[in-house]
Design a protein around this motif. Structure first.
Motif, mmCIF file in Angstrom:
data_model
loop_
_atom_site.group_PDB
_atom_site.id
_atom_site.type_symbol
_atom_site.label_atom_id
_atom_site.label_comp_id
_atom_site.label_asym_id
_atom_site.label_seq_id
_atom_site.Cartn_x
_atom_site.Cartn_y
_atom_site.Cartn_z
ATOM 1 N N ILE A 27 0.841 -1.201 0.000
ATOM 2 C CA ILE A 27 0.000 0.000 0.000
ATOM 3 C C ILE A 27 0.876 1.250 0.000
ATOM 4 O O ILE A 27 0.526 2.271 -0.608
ATOM 5 N N HIS A 28 2.027 1.182 0.671
ATOM 6 C CA HIS A 28 2.975 2.299 0.615
ATOM 7 C C HIS A 28 3.318 2.631 -0.833
ATOM 8 O O HIS A 28 3.275 3.794 -1.253
ATOM 9 N N SER A 29 3.665 1.611 -1.589
ATOM 10 C CA SER A 29 4.071 1.817 -2.972
ATOM 11 C C SER A 29 2.897 2.251 -3.837
ATOM 12 O O SER A 29 3.039 3.104 -4.728
ATOM 13 N N LEU A 30 1.732 1.687 -3.581
ATOM 14 C CA LEU A 30 0.523 2.062 -4.324
ATOM 15 C C LEU A 30 0.242 3.557 -4.168
ATOM 16 O O LEU A 30 0.022 4.266 -5.152
ATOM 17 N N VAL A 31 0.257 4.021 -2.929
ATOM 18 C CA VAL A 31 -0.056 5.428 -2.660
ATOM 19 C C VAL A 31 1.055 6.345 -3.170
ATOM 20 O O VAL A 31 0.786 7.416 -3.730
ATOM 21 N N ALA A 32 2.307 5.944 -2.987
ATOM 22 C CA ALA A 32 3.418 6.784 -3.442
ATOM 23 C C ALA A 32 3.394 6.959 -4.957
ATOM 24 O O ALA A 32 3.561 8.077 -5.471
ATOM 25 N N ALA A 33 3.179 5.872 -5.688
ATOM 26 C CA ALA A 33 3.114 5.958 -7.150
ATOM 27 C C ALA A 33 1.891 6.765 -7.583
ATOM 28 O O ALA A 33 1.975 7.608 -8.485
ATOM 29 N N GLY A 34 0.756 6.526 -6.936
ATOM 30 C CA GLY A 34 -0.451 7.273 -7.270
ATOM 31 C C GLY A 34 -0.296 8.759 -7.010
ATOM 32 O O GLY A 34 -0.763 9.594 -7.789
ATOM 33 N N THR A 35 0.387 9.105 -5.921
ATOM 34 C CA THR A 35 0.627 10.510 -5.596
ATOM 35 C C THR A 35 1.531 11.173 -6.633
ATOM 36 O O THR A 35 1.270 12.290 -7.083
ATOM 37 N N ALA A 36 2.594 10.470 -7.018
ATOM 38 C CA ALA A 36 3.519 11.019 -8.013
ATOM 39 C C ALA A 36 2.817 11.273 -9.340
ATOM 40 O O ALA A 36 2.996 12.326 -9.968
ATOM 41 N N VAL A 37 2.006 10.324 -9.774
ATOM 42 C CA VAL A 37 1.295 10.485 -11.046
ATOM 43 C C VAL A 37 0.262 11.611 -10.946
ATOM 44 O O VAL A 37 0.099 12.405 -11.869
ATOM 45 N N THR A 38 -0.435 11.688 -9.803
ATOM 46 C CA THR A 38 -1.435 12.750 -9.629
ATOM 47 C C THR A 38 -0.797 14.129 -9.682
ATOM 48 O O THR A 38 -1.310 15.043 -10.335
ATOM 49 N N PHE A 39 0.327 14.311 -8.999
ATOM 50 C CA PHE A 39 1.026 15.590 -9.057
ATOM 51 C C PHE A 39 1.387 15.944 -10.498
ATOM 52 O O PHE A 39 1.276 17.097 -10.914
ATOM 53 N N THR A 40 1.796 14.935 -11.258
ATOM 54 C CA THR A 40 2.168 15.176 -12.650
ATOM 55 C C THR A 40 0.957 15.558 -13.489
ATOM 56 O O THR A 40 1.004 16.485 -14.296
ATOM 57 N N VAL A 41 -0.152 14.855 -13.286
ATOM 58 C CA VAL A 41 -1.376 15.126 -14.058
ATOM 59 C C VAL A 41 -1.940 16.504 -13.738
ATOM 60 O O VAL A 41 -2.329 17.263 -14.629
ATOM 61 N N VAL A 42 -1.977 16.850 -12.458
ATOM 62 C CA VAL A 42 -2.639 18.091 -12.030
ATOM 63 C C VAL A 42 -1.737 19.309 -12.146
ATOM 64 O O VAL A 42 -2.169 20.381 -12.596
ATOM 65 N N PHE A 43 -0.469 19.158 -11.759
ATOM 66 C CA PHE A 43 0.399 20.326 -11.645
ATOM 67 C C PHE A 43 1.469 20.417 -12.727
ATOM 68 O O PHE A 43 2.240 21.372 -12.743
ATOM 69 N N GLY A 44 1.553 19.445 -13.610
ATOM 70 C CA GLY A 44 2.495 19.527 -14.721
ATOM 71 C C GLY A 44 3.758 18.712 -14.518
ATOM 72 O O GLY A 44 4.074 18.232 -13.430
ATOM 73 N N TRP A 45 4.504 18.597 -15.601
ATOM 74 C CA TRP A 45 5.705 17.755 -15.609
ATOM 75 C C TRP A 45 6.838 18.328 -14.782
ATOM 76 O O TRP A 45 7.826 17.639 -14.516
ATOM 77 N N ALA A 46 6.719 19.575 -14.333
ATOM 78 C CA ALA A 46 7.770 20.143 -13.490
ATOM 79 C C ALA A 46 7.889 19.402 -12.163
ATOM 80 O O ALA A 46 8.902 19.501 -11.481
ATOM 81 N N LEU A 47 6.826 18.644 -11.812
ATOM 82 C CA LEU A 47 6.849 17.934 -10.527
ATOM 83 C C LEU A 47 7.266 16.474 -10.681
ATOM 84 O O LEU A 47 6.909 15.633 -9.871
ATOM 85 N N LEU A 48 8.066 16.200 -11.693
ATOM 86 C CA LEU A 48 8.558 14.838 -11.894
ATOM 87 C C LEU A 48 9.488 14.381 -10.769
ATOM 88 O O LEU A 48 9.819 13.209 -10.680
ATOM 89 N N PHE A 49 9.915 15.328 -9.924
ATOM 90 C CA PHE A 49 10.755 14.930 -8.790
ATOM 91 C C PHE A 49 10.021 13.993 -7.849
ATOM 92 O O PHE A 49 10.641 13.278 -7.048
#
Length: 204
Positions: free
Chosen positions: A140-162
């Motif tokens: 679940i840690h990995s599920l949420v971490a990956a989901g969070t990273a993708v959501t930041f990218t979708v909503v706020f742009g590719w600048a948040l690829l970090f």
């Protein structure tokens, strides 16, 4: 030599534990929900109210229930590391997140936020039977971490690829601490990334 090896292991162990705690599902879920609420609602007060409703349902109430269970000895730790102990925590988390989705819909939450918490519920609907019926401890840690990273990218742009390397670091920490296998971490990441990378853009 033995002492030297032990000392060398302390550093990575501490980093892994820090990542597991600081980037835990409860923290990341609350953080991304508040961020999306802030980005999708014009009024700061409305953003705060919507964020609190979403975070309470998907993060605060489930972790409070888990901590209460740990205190009374129902499960060993707040991450519920023993797969056999995950039944009630996962069902409570799923039920609470689903109720939060309905509550946000009832108060007219913005589509972005409603879609996100709905995707969280769907991801849990996939992870729960894998854990409880297939008897396989998907991360679940990995599920949420990956989901969070993708959501930041979708909503706020590719600048948040970090955020993607951070998701990878969370996965590494779970394997390093021997809480999950590599396969369980990758499976969790796949479920989280698909929920927010495929379903979320369609719903929003």
């Amino acid at each position: 030599m033995a002492t030297s090896s032990t000392e060398r292991a302390v550093g990575p162990d501490r980093v892994a534990r820090l990542l597991t705690e600081v980037l835990s599902p409860a923290v990341l879920v609350a953080g991304i929900l508040f961020a999306v609420a802030w980005a999708s609602v014009e009024s700061p007060m409305s953003a705060l109210v919507m964020g609190v409703i979403a975070a309470a349902a998907a993060s605060f109430l489930p972790i409070a229930y888990i901590l209460y269970g740990v205190r009374r000895g129902a499960w060993t730790d707040r991450h519920v590391g023993v797969r056999a102990q995950r039944t009630l925590p996962m069902l409570v988390c799923l039920g609470s997140t689903a109720c939060g989705t309905l509550a946000l819909a009832a108060v007219g939450a913005p589509r972005d936020l409603l879609a996100l918490i709905g995707c969280m519920a769907v991801a849990l609907m996939v992870a729960t039977p894998i854990t409880l019926l297939a008897r396989w401890k998907i991360s679940i840690h990995s599920l949420v971490a990956a989901g969070t990273a993708v959501t930041f990218t979708v909503v706020f742009g590719w600048a948040l690829l970090f955020t993607w390397p951070l998701a990878g670091a969370v996965g590494w920490s779970r394997v390093h601490l021997r809480d999950h296998t590599t396969a369980q971490v990758l499976a969790g990441a796949l479920v989280g990334a698909c929920a927010t990378g495929l379903l979320y853009p369609a719903l929003r």
